[in-house]
Design an enzyme around this catalytic site. Sequence first.
Site, PDB file in Angstrom:
ATOM      1  N   HIS A  99       0.858  -1.233   0.058  1.00 33.85           N
ATOM      2  CA  HIS A  99      -0.088   0.088  -0.038  1.00 33.85           C
ATOM      3  C   HIS A  99       0.878   1.265  -0.123  1.00 33.85           C
ATOM      4  O   HIS A  99       0.726   2.228  -0.950  1.00 33.85           O
ATOM      5  CB  HIS A  99      -0.893  -0.052   1.260  1.00 33.85           C
ATOM      6  CG  HIS A  99      -1.680   1.315   1.402  1.00 33.85           C
ATOM      7  ND1 HIS A  99      -3.105   1.065   1.200  1.00 33.85           N
ATOM      8  CD2 HIS A  99      -1.792   2.506   1.831  1.00 33.85           C
ATOM      9  CE1 HIS A  99      -3.631   2.002   1.362  1.00 33.85           C
ATOM     10  NE2 HIS A  99      -2.939   2.974   1.961  1.00 33.85           N
ATOM     11  N   GLU A 100       1.634   1.411   0.941  1.00 37.56           N
ATOM     12  CA  GLU A 100       2.438   2.684   0.985  1.00 37.56           C
ATOM     13  C   GLU A 100       3.587   2.539  -0.132  1.00 37.56           C
ATOM     14  O   GLU A 100       3.862   3.725  -0.446  1.00 37.56           O
ATOM     15  CB  GLU A 100       3.530   2.413   2.392  1.00 37.56           C
ATOM     16  CG  GLU A 100       2.442   2.663   3.603  1.00 37.56           C
ATOM     17  CD  GLU A 100       1.253   3.725   3.680  1.00 37.56           C
ATOM     18  OE1 GLU A 100       1.786   4.752   3.079  1.00 37.56           O
ATOM     19  OE2 GLU A 100       0.653   3.444   4.325  1.00 37.56           O
ATOM     20  N   HIS A 108       1.829   4.626  -2.920  1.00 42.20           N
ATOM     21  CA  HIS A 108       1.898   5.877  -2.663  1.00 42.20           C
ATOM     22  C   HIS A 108       3.330   6.437  -2.889  1.00 42.20           C
ATOM     23  O   HIS A 108       3.328   7.357  -3.672  1.00 42.20           O
ATOM     24  CB  HIS A 108       1.645   6.313  -1.323  1.00 42.20           C
ATOM     25  CG  HIS A 108       0.344   6.402  -0.439  1.00 42.20           C
ATOM     26  ND1 HIS A 108      -0.755   6.701  -1.314  1.00 42.20           N
ATOM     27  CD2 HIS A 108      -0.155   5.810   0.406  1.00 42.20           C
ATOM     28  CE1 HIS A 108      -1.818   6.615  -0.426  1.00 42.20           C
ATOM     29  NE2 HIS A 108      -1.523   5.777   0.442  1.00 42.20           N
ATOM     30  N   HIS A 152       3.736   6.505  -6.754  1.00 43.55           N
ATOM     31  CA  HIS A 152       2.914   7.824  -7.313  1.00 43.55           C
ATOM     32  C   HIS A 152       3.789   9.145  -6.982  1.00 43.55           C
ATOM     33  O   HIS A 152       3.756   9.827  -8.059  1.00 43.55           O
ATOM     34  CB  HIS A 152       1.528   7.818  -6.636  1.00 43.55           C
ATOM     35  CG  HIS A 152       0.565   8.522  -7.299  1.00 43.55           C
ATOM     36  ND1 HIS A 152      -0.776   8.488  -6.862  1.00 43.55           N
ATOM     37  CD2 HIS A 152       0.715   9.248  -8.337  1.00 43.55           C
ATOM     38  CE1 HIS A 152      -1.376   9.518  -7.571  1.00 43.55           C
ATOM     39  NE2 HIS A 152      -0.645   9.920  -8.274  1.00 43.55           N
TER      40      HIS A 152
END
Length: 613
Positions: A403-404, A407, A410
Amino acid sequence: MEPLHRPNEGGGSSNRDVLTRDKVDPQYKWRLEDMYTSVDAWDADANTVLKLGEELAGLEGQLNQSADVLLKALRLQDDLGQRLSMMFAFARMRRDEDNTNPTYQALTDKAMSIAVQVEQAKAFLVPEILEIPETQLRSFLHANTELQLYEFVIDDLIRQKAHVLPTEQEALLAAAGEVTSAPGQIFTMFNNADLKFPMVIDDDGEEIQLTHGRYIQLLESSNQAVRKTAFEAMYKTYGEHKNTLAAVYGASVKKDIFYSRVRGYESARKAALDDDNVPVSVYDNLIAAVHESLPALHKYLNLRKRVLGLKELHLYDIYQPLVSEMKVKIPYDEAVSTVGEAISPLGEEYQRIARDGLKSGWVDVYETKGKTSGAYSWGAYGVHPYILLNYQDSLDNMFTLAHELGHAMHTYYSHENQPFVYSGYTIFVAEVASTCNEALLTHHLLSNTTDPQMRAYLLNHHLETLRGTLFRQTMFAEFEKLTHAHAEEGGALTPEWLSNTYYKLNEQFFGAECVVDEAIAIEWARIPHFYNPFYVYKYATGISASTALSQKILNDGPEASARYLEFLKSGGSDYPIELLRKAGVDMESPEPVRATLAQFSSMVDELASILEK
């Protein structure tokens, strides 16, 4: 740019004694020296920022003179923003390593103070730009090709013109920033540095101290007594401070309402969504779609009760893995390798950048004394992204890493492909990148097991992700909607009102199949995201968008992956709804949310077919 948090609770060390930072191998610590090698270097940048602020302030009253003057002001604003974001990120992340460290408490406060001074210095900028007739602004853009970089910025200012105040009033609001940020700052320090939890009994019958990081681990125990004790100890502790926490949260809500009213918005919710140019209907459609699908959640809870063999399902029973006899231990290095394989559909370049980054000072891995709980990703323009974890050797924590990393990637692509002014992206799209990585990891793990029990374990985990991200965050979003509306109508946010409202929502969401324990009424008091108003709904819309996009990536191959990478590279160069539309998802329609909820329902059925053979 604020840190990007994972919605689900998690993190922490499996050791009984939480480590001190000096005991952690440097390869598992982030490298904040890549921002500043010392506090002296930080101070030097602080002095530069103050001088640049004075230079920008000196342009007041001159922006209508020429395109060149306007361009100079916008470039100064970018320079200030880039330096200040680096300063704030460094100070906060140093403090997050140990919230009891007075040096970095002070540095964070200093960063906030300087940020307020900068806001005051540039307070004239937007009002003065909007005083320039639109025809003149257009002629400036036509005459100066370098100014055309800011065309989207100027168009967005014109869109929000009705909510921009005269220069003097904007300066006054900017000066109040340090005061109005106090509720969130107070909660953070209370929650991470001052709040102490009692000792509880773990699975081995030994006494350990309850921490934020250990809480979910204890709720995943196969021993109901362990789960119940941790649950009651957690909420008893918050309940002992309910009056203080209600006052702090109430002040935060009043701050939101104050800003919305002085800017002429009909509500704090409308003001918050308008920053992203997201219609309020998107928020309401989400809540309506989730309420329509509560029977699917109840079906899942009923399955949980049957499989666990419980006469009554309590709220402290909903985190225990249904395939409890399987002990999946995943050390951090193994998690890095597995996640690296799972993201292969996004192409070799994406894989390489991610793998190199995870070995190059991007990540602070383990829980240590005083460290901020949970997980987040953050970054400042001009340096690589960072990830804070509190890693345990578990499947859920591997998903947190994925998940991180979403981020972080991105941020990496956005910073590499956009100028500073468009390098930031909103939470609305940020949660797509993070949960898309989770979806790819789920697909990878399911594709590489023939063991029915492992498949059941993974399905259970994905269902828990959807329950926590789509159902739970929507419940949070509804709570925020209710609290702000109540305060806007003149109601008092007393501990009793907050707890009663929160308890009723839990009854709506869980009561059909679950005993809604009284202790849950105080849970509102421990949710840090509530201090960032109308933020959590984006987790729910994000996972809905990412479900659609991940299916396209897996089914349509390189073409869909290329479109997705273009989305990551776009940063904040367009409104989030438009960026997602270009990537292939229309979030103004309730269909992506409904499709994700339908997937949840079908996965419950598949899980039941495995577990109840």
